[in-house]
Every structure is written in structure tokens, then in C-alpha cells.
Design a protein around this motif. Structure first.
Motif, PDB file in Angstrom:
ATOM      1  N   THR A  79       0.834  -1.196   0.000  1.00  0.00           N
ATOM      2  CA  THR A  79       0.000   0.000   0.000  1.00  0.00           C
ATOM      3  C   THR A  79       0.870   1.248   0.000  1.00  0.00           C
ATOM      4  N   TYR A  80       0.434   2.240  -0.767  1.00  0.00           N
ATOM      5  CA  TYR A  80       1.138   3.517  -0.854  1.00  0.00           C
ATOM      6  C   TYR A  80       0.134   4.626  -0.547  1.00  0.00           C
ATOM      7  N   ASP A  81       0.424   5.437   0.461  1.00  0.00           N
ATOM      8  CA  ASP A  81      -0.449   6.544   0.857  1.00  0.00           C
ATOM      9  C   ASP A  81       0.105   7.866   0.354  1.00  0.00           C
ATOM     10  N   ILE A  82      -0.784   8.690  -0.171  1.00  0.00           N
ATOM     11  CA  ILE A  82      -0.459  10.061  -0.562  1.00  0.00           C
ATOM     12  C   ILE A  82      -1.315  10.947   0.336  1.00  0.00           C
ATOM     13  N   ARG A  83      -0.660  11.723   1.205  1.00  0.00           N
ATOM     14  CA  ARG A  83      -1.391  12.461   2.232  1.00  0.00           C
ATOM     15  C   ARG A  83      -1.114  13.957   2.189  1.00  0.00           C
ATOM     16  N   CYS A  84      -2.136  14.692   2.568  1.00  0.00           N
ATOM     17  CA  CYS A  84      -2.037  16.138   2.724  1.00  0.00           C
ATOM     18  C   CYS A  84      -2.678  16.493   4.060  1.00  0.00           C
ATOM     19  N   PHE A  85      -1.961  17.252   4.876  1.00  0.00           N
ATOM     20  CA  PHE A  85      -2.460  17.635   6.196  1.00  0.00           C
ATOM     21  C   PHE A  85      -2.799  19.123   6.272  1.00  0.00           C
ATOM     22  N   LYS A  86      -3.198  19.707   5.169  1.00  0.00           N
ATOM     23  CA  LYS A  86      -3.537  21.132   5.148  1.00  0.00           C
ATOM     24  C   LYS A  86      -5.039  21.319   5.368  1.00  0.00           C
ATOM     25  N   LYS A  87      -5.363  22.100   6.380  1.00  0.00           N
ATOM     26  CA  LYS A  87      -6.764  22.356   6.705  1.00  0.00           C
ATOM     27  C   LYS A  87      -7.497  23.003   5.530  1.00  0.00           C
ATOM     28  N   GLU A  88      -6.798  23.863   4.786  1.00  0.00           N
ATOM     29  CA  GLU A  88      -7.422  24.546   3.646  1.00  0.00           C
ATOM     30  C   GLU A  88      -7.862  23.551   2.571  1.00  0.00           C
ATOM     31  N   ILE A  89      -7.065  22.523   2.342  1.00  0.00           N
ATOM     32  CA  ILE A  89      -7.428  21.497   1.357  1.00  0.00           C
ATOM     33  C   ILE A  89      -8.621  20.699   1.881  1.00  0.00           C
ATOM     34  N   PHE A  90      -8.558  20.322   3.156  1.00  0.00           N
ATOM     35  CA  PHE A  90      -9.661  19.602   3.797  1.00  0.00           C
ATOM     36  C   PHE A  90     -10.965  20.388   3.633  1.00  0.00           C
ATOM     37  N   GLU A  91     -10.931  21.675   3.948  1.00  0.00           N
ATOM     38  CA  GLU A  91     -12.138  22.505   3.852  1.00  0.00           C
ATOM     39  C   GLU A  91     -12.602  22.658   2.406  1.00  0.00           C
ATOM     40  N   PHE A  92     -11.671  22.782   1.473  1.00  0.00           N
ATOM     41  CA  PHE A  92     -12.045  22.909   0.066  1.00  0.00           C
ATOM     42  C   PHE A  92     -12.772  21.656  -0.412  1.00  0.00           C
ATOM     43  N   VAL A  93     -12.218  20.483  -0.127  1.00  0.00           N
ATOM     44  CA  VAL A  93     -12.845  19.258  -0.649  1.00  0.00           C
ATOM     45  C   VAL A  93     -14.151  18.927   0.069  1.00  0.00           C
ATOM     46  N   THR A  94     -14.288  19.307   1.336  1.00  0.00           N
ATOM     47  CA  THR A  94     -15.531  18.996   2.050  1.00  0.00           C
ATOM     48  C   THR A  94     -16.594  20.077   1.870  1.00  0.00           C
ATOM     49  N   GLU A  95     -16.199  21.333   1.885  1.00  0.00           N
ATOM     50  CA  GLU A  95     -17.182  22.416   1.838  1.00  0.00           C
ATOM     51  C   GLU A  95     -17.493  22.884   0.417  1.00  0.00           C
ATOM     52  N   GLU A  96     -16.471  23.048  -0.404  1.00  0.00           N
ATOM     53  CA  GLU A  96     -16.715  23.576  -1.745  1.00  0.00           C
ATOM     54  C   GLU A  96     -17.043  22.484  -2.760  1.00  0.00           C
ATOM     55  N   ILE A  97     -16.379  21.339  -2.640  1.00  0.00           N
ATOM     56  CA  ILE A  97     -16.676  20.240  -3.560  1.00  0.00           C
ATOM     57  C   ILE A  97     -17.827  19.394  -3.022  1.00  0.00           C
ATOM     58  N   GLY A  98     -17.880  19.217  -1.702  1.00  0.00           N
ATOM     59  CA  GLY A  98     -18.965  18.450  -1.097  1.00  0.00           C
ATOM     60  C   GLY A  98     -18.638  16.997  -0.806  1.00  0.00           C
ATOM     61  N   LEU A  99     -17.343  16.640  -0.829  1.00  0.00           N
ATOM     62  CA  LEU A  99     -16.975  15.274  -0.462  1.00  0.00           C
ATOM     63  C   LEU A  99     -17.185  15.084   1.035  1.00  0.00           C
ATOM     64  N   LYS A 100     -17.480  13.867   1.434  1.00  0.00           N
ATOM     65  CA  LYS A 100     -17.792  13.555   2.828  1.00  0.00           C
ATOM     66  C   LYS A 100     -16.565  13.032   3.564  1.00  0.00           C
ATOM     67  N   GLU A 101     -16.526  13.349   4.860  1.00  0.00           N
ATOM     68  CA  GLU A 101     -15.492  12.761   5.708  1.00  0.00           C
ATOM     69  C   GLU A 101     -15.721  11.262   5.804  1.00  0.00           C
ATOM     70  N   SER A 102     -14.644  10.538   6.032  1.00  0.00           N
ATOM     71  CA  SER A 102     -14.746   9.087   6.192  1.00  0.00           C
ATOM     72  C   SER A 102     -15.438   8.774   7.505  1.00  0.00           C
ATOM     73  N   PRO A 103     -16.222   7.725   7.587  1.00  0.00           N
ATOM     74  CA  PRO A 103     -16.584   6.846   6.477  1.00  0.00           C
ATOM     75  C   PRO A 103     -17.518   7.548   5.497  1.00  0.00           C
ATOM     76  N   LYS A 104     -17.471   7.114   4.236  1.00  0.00           N
ATOM     77  CA  LYS A 104     -18.177   7.802   3.153  1.00  0.00           C
ATOM     78  C   LYS A 104     -19.681   7.560   3.144  1.00  0.00           C
ATOM     79  N   TRP A 105     -20.173   6.609   3.901  1.00  0.00           N
ATOM     80  CA  TRP A 105     -21.605   6.307   3.850  1.00  0.00           C
ATOM     81  C   TRP A 105     -22.396   7.095   4.849  1.00  0.00           C
TER      82      TRP A 105
END
Length: 105
Positions: A79-105
Motif C-alpha cells: 500500500t502507498y499513501d499520498i497524504r495532505c495535512f492542510k486544513k485549507e485542502i480539507f475545507e475545500f474538498v468537504t465544503e466547496e466540492i462536497g466530499l464527505k469525511e470518512s466513512p463515506k456512507w
């Protein structure tokens, strides 16, 4: 960090990768002084048997947001993980794009 155009093909590809192989989460962490902090993590987990694809995704993630990402193979796993720990990226993908925090269901 730069915010990508919400209509760009690169962002659409990133969203597809996140839906299939990604996770988004907040994690409590201990600091060295005994206090607690929250880490915001946007992560893609891939097979380490496909180094070309992992490199492609790592480069795309980095260039899409103009940031450095952390890529690392997990010990004793394929397994290979690609990680980003930037709050701004987290907020962009959850708030502006609308992706859900894990778990995805």
C-alpha cells in the motif's frame, strides 16, 4: 494553496480518485507538550505495485493545489499513501466540492 477551477478536468479526475481510493478525516493528536490538536487529512491510498500510477496521482494532487504532499509506502503492506495535512485542502474538498469525511456512507 491555490483553489482549482471547480469545472476543470483535473479536479474532476481528482474527485473520481478520491471517491474510489480516497479518505478524508479529522484526527486527534497528542502534542509534545501534552496538549491535543486536530489534524485534517486528505489521503489517497493506492497499491504500491503500481508505482507509475502512484507517482502520477502524487504529482497531480500536488500540482492541482500547488502544495507538497507526502507519499509513503506502508510497512509490511502493498500500500502507498499520498497524504495532505492542510486544513485549507480539507475545507475545500468537504465544503466547496462536497466530499464527505470518512466513512463515506
Amino acid at each position: 494553496m491555490k483553489k482549482p477551477d471547480l469545472r476543470s478536468e483535473e479536479l474532476a479526475e481528482f474527485v473520481g480518485i478520491m471517491l474510489g481510493d480516497g479518505s478524508i478525516g479529522r484526527y486527534r493528536c497528542d502534542r509534545g507538550d501534552g496538549s491535543k490538536s486536530i489534524q485534517h487529512c486528505v489521503k489517497v491510498t493506492l497499491s504500491s505495485n503500481e508505482p507509475y500510477y502512484a507517482g502520477y496521482v502524487e504529482k497531480m494532487f500536488s500540482e492541482l493545489f500547488s502544495i507538497e504532499v507526502e507519499g509513503a509506502k506502508r510497512k509490511n503492506e502493498n500500500t502507498y499513501d499520498i497524504r495532505c495535512f492542510k486544513k485549507e485542502i480539507f475545507e475545500f474538498v468537504t465544503e466547496e466540492i462536497g466530499l464527505k469525511e470518512s466513512p463515506k456512507w
